[in-house]
Design a protein around this motif. Structure first.
Motif: not given
Length: 289
Positions: A32-33, A1-4
């Motif tokens: 994964g956003l 998962m992208n933390d942005e």
């Protein structure tokens, strides 16, 4: 998962059933956003189109990455922006605002959306002479897409004749074609010799029932397109299909413009085919929309 994190939204009127939130969020999940898409409905808030500037200011302060803009704000929003991308400047209409480095930049992904949707639904259509109903923000994008697709003659009908004439001046500044602005009363006469009909008015969408032109004038030889996707099968599209016309409903436009907006918000390309499948599932259909 992208933390942005991506916080985006949609400003418009009567948009409670918009499919944009789920189209964007499903695509973000695939990539994964962390992505949240909010509805900002003028009708629910008791606001008018002129309040879009204040809403933009609040969204920027609250950390939104950007906003989609729909009826009735696509032209009204322009004066509140710091910069316009080339396609938005050409059209004078914006459906996507991106906040970057303290600036609000307006884009238009509707033109791409309509062009791709029409090509998908009617790949062999000859644009020829097209009668376009509606000269608002969606009409501007449709007119530009039609001109780029090879339309030789464009007749634009709008209750506001000055608005139709402004649209045509904008289009002829960038494309070489024969153009005419008329009131809706004159549309049936022009339609009798036309190849195609496009509805870019709100007539036929949820909250605006009816048809934008008397159906007696819809000939089997015409191709007919609608920018509306709520409902997917408008009364115009249903009647045209029953008469044997080739039709393009608003499904393609909403998917392709959403994918283009997703890229502007995130910097990542949206999977157009996956988003199209999502749309068909949500719309309850299995045909090519």
């Amino acid at each position: 998962m992208n933390d942005e994190r991506h916080l985006v939204g949609l400003i418009g009127s009567g948009i409670g059933t918009s499919m944009s939130p789920v189209l964007h969020e499903r695509e973000a999940d695939r990539q994964g956003l962390r992505y949240l898409y909010k509805i900002i409905d003028l009708e629910v808030l008791g606001l008018a189109a002129g309040d879009v500037g204040e809403l933009l200011s609040h969204a920027r302060q609250l950390g939104f990455r950007g906003l989609n803009i729909t009826h009735p704000c696509k032209q009204e929003v322009v004066k509140y922006l710091d910069e316009l991308a080339p396609e938005a400047a050409e059209l004078g209409a914006v459906n996507t605002v991106v906040f970057r480095h303290g600036r609000a930049v307006g884009h238009n992904t509707d033109r791409y959306g309509f062009a791709q949707g029409l090509a998908r639904a009617l790949p062999a259509v000859a644009p020829g002479h097209v009668v376009l109903l509606g000269a608002g923000g969606a009409g501007l994008a449709v007119a530009s897409a039609l001109a780029a697709a090879g339309t030789r003659r464009l007749t634009v009908a709008d209750l506001d004749l000055d608005r139709a004439q402004r649209l045509l001046r904008s289009i002829t500044a960038h494309h070489d074609l024969t153009v005419e602005a008329i009131t809706p009363e004159a549309a049936p006469d022009r339609l009798a010799a036309a190849d195609g009909l496009v509805n870019a008015t709100p007539i036929g969408m949820e909250g605006h029932p009816g048809v934008p032109i008397d159906l007696v004038h819809v000939r089997p030889e015409l191709w007919v397109a609608d920018v509306i996707y709520r409902p997917l099968e408008t009364e115009l599209i249903r009647a045209a299909r029953q008469r044997g016309c080739r039709v393009a409903d608003g499904g393609g436009m909403v998917v392709y413009q959403a994918a283009a907006s997703f890229r502007l918000f995130t910097g990542r390309a949206g999977d157009e085919e996956a988003m199209y499948r999502d749309f068909l599932e949500l719309a309850g259909g299995d045909r090519d929309a």
